[in-house]
Write a protein that holds these residues in place. Structure first.
Motif, PDB file in Angstrom:
ATOM      1  N   ASP A 295       0.815  -1.221   0.000  1.00 56.32           N
ATOM      2  CA  ASP A 295       0.000   0.000   0.000  1.00 56.32           C
ATOM      3  C   ASP A 295       0.844   1.265   0.000  1.00 56.32           C
ATOM      4  OD1 ASP A 295      -2.658  -1.302   0.322  1.00 56.32           O
ATOM      5  OD2 ASP A 295      -1.728  -2.026   2.164  1.00 56.32           O
ATOM      6  N   ARG A 296       2.105   1.148   0.371  1.00 55.23           N
ATOM      7  CA  ARG A 296       2.931   2.353   0.470  1.00 55.23           C
ATOM      8  C   ARG A 296       4.360   2.011   0.085  1.00 55.23           C
ATOM      9  NH1 ARG A 296       2.364   5.491   5.991  1.00 55.23           N
ATOM     10  NH2 ARG A 296       0.224   5.558   5.166  1.00 55.23           N
ATOM     11  N   SER A 297       4.950   2.902  -0.667  1.00 55.81           N
ATOM     12  CA  SER A 297       6.352   2.759  -1.064  1.00 55.81           C
ATOM     13  C   SER A 297       7.112   3.981  -0.570  1.00 55.81           C
ATOM     14  CB  SER A 297       6.474   2.625  -2.592  1.00 55.81           C
ATOM     15  OG  SER A 297       7.824   2.521  -2.985  1.00 55.81           O
ATOM     16  N   ILE A 298       8.178   3.739   0.172  1.00 58.81           N
ATOM     17  CA  ILE A 298       8.965   4.818   0.781  1.00 58.81           C
ATOM     18  C   ILE A 298      10.367   4.770   0.208  1.00 58.81           C
ATOM     19  CG2 ILE A 298       9.861   5.758   2.936  1.00 58.81           C
ATOM     20  CD1 ILE A 298       7.468   4.493   4.346  1.00 58.81           C
ATOM     21  N   HIS A 299      10.800   5.885  -0.352  1.00 63.77           N
ATOM     22  CA  HIS A 299      12.118   5.959  -0.976  1.00 63.77           C
ATOM     23  C   HIS A 299      13.146   6.469   0.029  1.00 63.77           C
ATOM     24  CE1 HIS A 299      15.105   6.424  -4.133  1.00 63.77           C
ATOM     25  NE2 HIS A 299      15.349   7.644  -3.685  1.00 63.77           N
ATOM     26  N   PHE A 300      14.258   5.764   0.136  1.00 61.41           N
ATOM     27  CA  PHE A 300      15.384   6.159   0.977  1.00 61.41           C
ATOM     28  C   PHE A 300      16.476   6.693   0.054  1.00 61.41           C
ATOM     29  CE2 PHE A 300      12.950   3.607   3.727  1.00 61.41           C
ATOM     30  CZ  PHE A 300      13.347   3.836   5.033  1.00 61.41           C
ATOM     31  N   ASP A 301      16.752   7.982   0.162  1.00 63.46           N
ATOM     32  CA  ASP A 301      17.711   8.619  -0.729  1.00 63.46           C
ATOM     33  C   ASP A 301      19.057   8.771  -0.034  1.00 63.46           C
ATOM     34  OD1 ASP A 301      18.681   9.728  -2.991  1.00 63.46           O
ATOM     35  OD2 ASP A 301      17.294  11.428  -3.059  1.00 63.46           O
ATOM     36  N   LEU A 302      20.077   9.050  -0.832  1.00 60.30           N
ATOM     37  CA  LEU A 302      21.395   9.348  -0.281  1.00 60.30           C
ATOM     38  C   LEU A 302      21.345  10.661   0.491  1.00 60.30           C
ATOM     39  CD1 LEU A 302      23.591   8.412  -3.364  1.00 60.30           C
ATOM     40  CD2 LEU A 302      23.342   7.096  -1.261  1.00 60.30           C
ATOM     41  N   PRO A 303      22.106  10.803   1.569  1.00 64.11           N
ATOM     42  CA  PRO A 303      22.016  12.015   2.392  1.00 64.11           C
ATOM     43  C   PRO A 303      22.558  13.239   1.658  1.00 64.11           C
ATOM     44  CG  PRO A 303      23.825  10.618   3.140  1.00 64.11           C
ATOM     45  CD  PRO A 303      23.083   9.835   2.104  1.00 64.11           C
ATOM     46  N   ASN A 304      21.911  14.390   1.883  1.00 63.05           N
ATOM     47  CA  ASN A 304      22.426  15.640   1.334  1.00 63.05           C
ATOM     48  C   ASN A 304      23.533  16.175   2.239  1.00 63.05           C
ATOM     49  OD1 ASN A 304      21.099  16.791   3.542  1.00 63.05           O
ATOM     50  ND2 ASN A 304      19.285  17.268   2.341  1.00 63.05           N
ATOM     51  N   PRO A 330      35.605  22.306  11.403  1.00 61.19           N
ATOM     52  CA  PRO A 330      36.097  22.632  10.056  1.00 61.19           C
ATOM     53  C   PRO A 330      36.315  21.401   9.173  1.00 61.19           C
ATOM     54  CG  PRO A 330      37.260  23.929  11.701  1.00 61.19           C
ATOM     55  CD  PRO A 330      36.459  22.923  12.453  1.00 61.19           C
ATOM     56  N   THR A 331      36.929  20.357   9.740  1.00 60.23           N
ATOM     57  CA  THR A 331      37.142  19.137   8.953  1.00 60.23           C
ATOM     58  C   THR A 331      35.830  18.429   8.667  1.00 60.23           C
ATOM     59  OG1 THR A 331      39.354  18.846   9.887  1.00 60.23           O
ATOM     60  CG2 THR A 331      38.313  16.907   8.921  1.00 60.23           C
ATOM     61  N   ILE A 332      34.902  18.444   9.633  1.00 57.50           N
ATOM     62  CA  ILE A 332      33.599  17.816   9.415  1.00 57.50           C
ATOM     63  C   ILE A 332      32.868  18.515   8.279  1.00 57.50           C
ATOM     64  CG2 ILE A 332      31.330  17.451  10.443  1.00 57.50           C
ATOM     65  CD1 ILE A 332      32.727  16.957  13.110  1.00 57.50           C
ATOM     66  N   ASP A 333      32.911  19.851   8.242  1.00 62.36           N
ATOM     67  CA  ASP A 333      32.261  20.593   7.157  1.00 62.36           C
ATOM     68  C   ASP A 333      32.887  20.251   5.814  1.00 62.36           C
ATOM     69  OD1 ASP A 333      30.615  21.774   9.006  1.00 62.36           O
ATOM     70  OD2 ASP A 333      31.821  23.602   9.191  1.00 62.36           O
ATOM     71  N   ARG A 334      34.217  20.150   5.784  1.00 65.08           N
ATOM     72  CA  ARG A 334      34.900  19.851   4.526  1.00 65.08           C
ATOM     73  C   ARG A 334      34.573  18.435   4.061  1.00 65.08           C
ATOM     74  NH1 ARG A 334      41.292  19.678   3.465  1.00 65.08           N
ATOM     75  NH2 ARG A 334      41.257  19.126   5.659  1.00 65.08           N
ATOM     76  N   VAL A 335      34.570  17.488   4.996  1.00 63.89           N
ATOM     77  CA  VAL A 335      34.244  16.114   4.633  1.00 63.89           C
ATOM     78  C   VAL A 335      32.796  16.019   4.155  1.00 63.89           C
ATOM     79  CG1 VAL A 335      33.861  13.815   5.596  1.00 63.89           C
ATOM     80  CG2 VAL A 335      35.978  15.032   6.099  1.00 63.89           C
ATOM     81  N   ALA A 336      31.881  16.716   4.829  1.00 63.76           N
ATOM     82  CA  ALA A 336      30.470  16.665   4.442  1.00 63.76           C
ATOM     83  C   ALA A 336      30.256  17.236   3.044  1.00 63.76           C
ATOM     84  CB  ALA A 336      29.615  17.413   5.462  1.00 63.76           C
ATOM     85  N   ASP A 438      24.756  20.633  -2.372  1.00 69.22           N
ATOM     86  CA  ASP A 438      24.646  19.614  -3.408  1.00 69.22           C
ATOM     87  C   ASP A 438      23.979  20.209  -4.647  1.00 69.22           C
ATOM     88  OD1 ASP A 438      25.792  17.725  -1.797  1.00 69.22           O
ATOM     89  OD2 ASP A 438      23.889  17.029  -0.989  1.00 69.22           O
ATOM     90  N   THR A 439      24.421  19.766  -5.803  1.00 73.94           N
ATOM     91  CA  THR A 439      23.883  20.249  -7.072  1.00 73.94           C
ATOM     92  C   THR A 439      23.011  19.173  -7.695  1.00 73.94           C
ATOM     93  OG1 THR A 439      25.856  21.606  -7.432  1.00 73.94           O
ATOM     94  CG2 THR A 439      24.472  21.161  -9.348  1.00 73.94           C
ATOM     95  N   TYR A 440      21.785  19.548  -8.030  1.00 81.91           N
ATOM     96  CA  TYR A 440      20.842  18.601  -8.624  1.00 81.91           C
ATOM     97  C   TYR A 440      20.559  18.908 -10.095  1.00 81.91           C
ATOM     98  CZ  TYR A 440      20.016  17.436  -3.736  1.00 81.91           C
ATOM     99  OH  TYR A 440      20.182  17.054  -2.425  1.00 81.91           O
ATOM    100  N   LEU A 441      20.904  20.103 -10.558  1.00 83.60           N
ATOM    101  CA  LEU A 441      20.663  20.490 -11.947  1.00 83.60           C
ATOM    102  C   LEU A 441      21.952  21.015 -12.557  1.00 83.60           C
ATOM    103  CD1 LEU A 441      17.261  22.391 -11.566  1.00 83.60           C
ATOM    104  CD2 LEU A 441      17.589  20.062 -12.404  1.00 83.60           C
ATOM    105  N   LEU A 442      22.141  20.730 -13.842  1.00 79.64           N
ATOM    106  CA  LEU A 442      23.307  21.215 -14.580  1.00 79.64           C
ATOM    107  C   LEU A 442      22.816  21.951 -15.819  1.00 79.64           C
ATOM    108  CD1 LEU A 442      25.684  18.105 -14.461  1.00 79.64           C
ATOM    109  CD2 LEU A 442      25.893  20.213 -13.146  1.00 79.64           C
ATOM    110  N   SER A 443      23.350  23.136 -16.032  1.00 73.63           N
ATOM    111  CA  SER A 443      23.020  23.914 -17.221  1.00 73.63           C
ATOM    112  C   SER A 443      23.986  23.577 -18.352  1.00 73.63           C
ATOM    113  CB  SER A 443      23.074  25.407 -16.900  1.00 73.63           C
ATOM    114  OG  SER A 443      24.402  25.793 -16.575  1.00 73.63           O
TER     115      SER A 443
END
Length: 588
Positions: A295-304, A330-336, A438-443
């Motif tokens: 009855d229901r489908s739930i999508h699990f996406d990659l983390p942003n 600072p390192t956590i932000d860069r890794v993310a 994260d970028t989802y569209l490319l021109s």
């Protein structure tokens, strides 16, 4: 112990243990009955002989002509026991019953997945109050839910959290466990699994079943509108269709009770929930995933990027404490920002790998550099050092310097974060870039800019040495693939016709035959090469200085690059919305 429509919040361990042994207890009783019947027959035979006057004789008389064949006869019986013995349990349910107290994860462990936690809460609320939902609103809660998404995105963890929060038996099974070598046994296993799920539901007032890798038994049958059919699973899919459609079937005792008026025919039976997880939802049989079954489908996406930041920070905080984790920010932000495309499981493994690095380095506490080294090892590959001779080292430095200088001075959205000539896997070097989001569209410009950046390594080699090497092969392959999508899939070229997904055979045919598509791809690649040459010609001194620095230190981060190349020009493109507004008014 609570039964009926009341959902037990917490089950007694003894009750769960009895439920786990119930299926085997029935089989033991059958064997005991058969052995007892054989013993009774033997006793009656001896009694008959005693009464008839034949007397009791325990001597065994074996004819002499049979004696040479006794080893062969014994061997045949042993082989029959080996072959037939396992067949006695082929139709059993392959599930593993898990207590709620045995599940070691909770919603607090689902870091960076606030939407998934909210979904779990809603699903549990519907599960607990199914009677109210049905009587007051005339709605039917989902009886089967499909979790689909890329590997490592938390589907199994979400199912465990649901079972732990619900406090009901959790029947875990892998889809491949239903497969059997004998015809019809897979369907028997499916029936046994659903029978056990219904039995536990009636006994404890609720149960949750979880089938992992559901595509192993739910793949589409032939001619069901999916590209690839699997005739071998036709019988299993048919059995799944029947079982998913007959959730509310009563037992024989309940049907008799309804017939004599002991139970109401409109009575709602206790609810159970079936959760199935798959990485390939597109290959499932269409009849399985329609409403009424799943009855229901739930999508699990990659983390942003925000979710990746929360996951890494939460895992680091559990290991070093809040104060130390804040110093890692600072390192956590860069890794993310650089770990786009990594799943939750990969991020968990990355933080664990940081602990392993600290352990091997003198069993010291976890440091910020360990986190960065772990990210480079998981996402980029294990460091193999610099196995080149001096000339090859210079060539690789110039090549990676070309990529970096184009990114640094040529514009575009990604920022360069790391340049390295250390060999990682098959890559002789790398230039890592990232964006703040994260970028989802490319021109069109984004696509052409990426193609030019890929050609920059080859252009740098040609500018410095007057020749190119085989190190550009992977760059050319990626640039050709992007140019192919630009021209044939995204309608960014001269034609608006989209060829959709290009198979390797079609791609090879386009690239090896003369035609307008091949000519356009060739012109796109040449335009990217000219664009790279134009940018690198303006910064040739910086390119050579960067190559010399790479030969010296082998790896440079963004702070080192700023010292060598100077501040990065602010050349990110911005979109003027007023241009679109004026264009829309003129068209209207």
């Amino acid at each position: 112990m609570k039964t009926g429509t009341q959902l037990s919040d917490e089950l007694e361990p003894d009750d769960i243990e009895r439920a786990r042994r119930t299926s085997s207890a029935g089989r033991k009783l059958i064997w005991m009955f058969l052995l007892s019947a054989m013993l009774i027959l033997l006793v009656l035979r001896d009694v008959y002989r005693e009464i008839s006057g034949e007397g009791l004789s325990f001597a065994i008389h074996i004819p002499t002509f049979v004696t040479p064949y006794i080893p062969a006869i014994v061997l045949v019986f042993v082989l029959l026991a080996v072959v037939v013995g396992p067949m006695l349990g082929l139709g059993r349910s392959p599930h593993r019953l898990v207590r709620p107290s045995e599940i070691d994860v909770d919603s607090d462990d689902m870091l960076g997945a606030s939407s998934t936690v909210e979904m779990i809460e809603q699903l549990l609320e519907e599960y607990r109050n199914f009677q109210v939902l049905s009587d007051r609103y005339g709605a039917t809660p989902p009886r089967a839910v499909l979790f689909e998404g890329p590997p490592g995105t938390g589907k199994t963890m979400a199912a465990k959290v649901i079972a732990k929060r619900a406090g009901v038996p959790f029947l875990f099974v892998s889809g491949s466990s239903f497969q059997a070598m004998y015809y019809g046994q897979s369907g028997r296993k499916v029936r046994s699994y659903f029978r056990e799920l219904r039995r536990l539901t009636r006994r404890y007032g609720g149960a949750i079943g979880f089938i992992e890798e559901f595509d192993a038994i739910g793949s589409a049958r032939t001619n069901m509108g999916v590209s690839q059919g699997a005739d071998g699973v036709t019988g299993v899919v048919a059995e799944l269709l029947v079982q998913l459609q007959s959730f509310e079937h009563n037992t024989i005792v309940e049907r008799i009770a309804v017939k004599f008026g002991i139970l109401s025919a409109s009575r709602k039976s206790p609810r159970f929930l079936l959760v199935a997880a798959t990485n390939r939802a597109s290959e499932l049989d269409p009849a399985l995933i329609r409403p009424g079954r799943f009855d229901r489908s739930i999508h699990f996406d990659l983390p942003n990027v925000q979710s990746r930041r929360e996951i890494v920070y939460g895992l680091v905080e559990k290991r070093v404490g809040q104060a130390t984790a804040a110093s890692f920010q600072p390192t956590i932000d860069r890794v993310a920002s650089m770990s786009g495309g990594l799943s939750q499981a990969s991020l968990y493994r990355m933080v664990e790998e940081a602990g392993v690095i600290a352990f091997h380095d003198g069993k010291r506490p976890l440091l910020e550099q360990d986190l960065w080294n772990a990210f480079a090892q998981v996402a980029l590959g294990r460091n193999s050092g610099v196995p080149y001779n001096d000339f090859e080292k210079l060539v690789v430095s110039v090549h990676e310097g070309g990529h970096c200088c184009y990114r640094w001075f040529g514009g575009g959205k990604p920022n360069v974060s790391l340049v390295s000539i250390l060999k990682r896997g098959e890559a002789l070097g790398l230039t890592a870039s990232h964006g703040e989001q994260d970028t989802y569209l490319l021109s069109r410009d984004d696509m052409l800019d990426e193609i030019a950046a890929l050609m920059a390594g080859m252009v740098a080699e040609e500018m410095i040495f007057g020749d190119v090497t085989s190190g550009s092969s992977s760059d050319l392959k990626r640039a050709t693939s992007l140019a192919m999508k630009y021209s044939t899939n995204l309608a960014m070229g001269r034609s608006l016709i989209s060829l959709g997904e290009i198979s390797p055979q079609t791609e090879a045919a386009i690239l090896t035959s003369e035609g307008p598509v091949r000519d356009e791809i060739e012109s796109i690649l040449r335009a990217g090469r000219e664009r790279s040459f134009e940018v690198l010609s303006r910064c040739s001194k910086e390119l050579w200085r960067l190559a010399m620095k790479l030969c010296e230190v082998e790896e440079l981060d963004v702070r080192d690059l700023t010292e060598v190349l100077g501040p990065r020009p602010n050349s990110a493109r911005s979109i003027d919305v007023s241009q679109f507004e004026s264009s829309r008014r003129s068209q209207s």
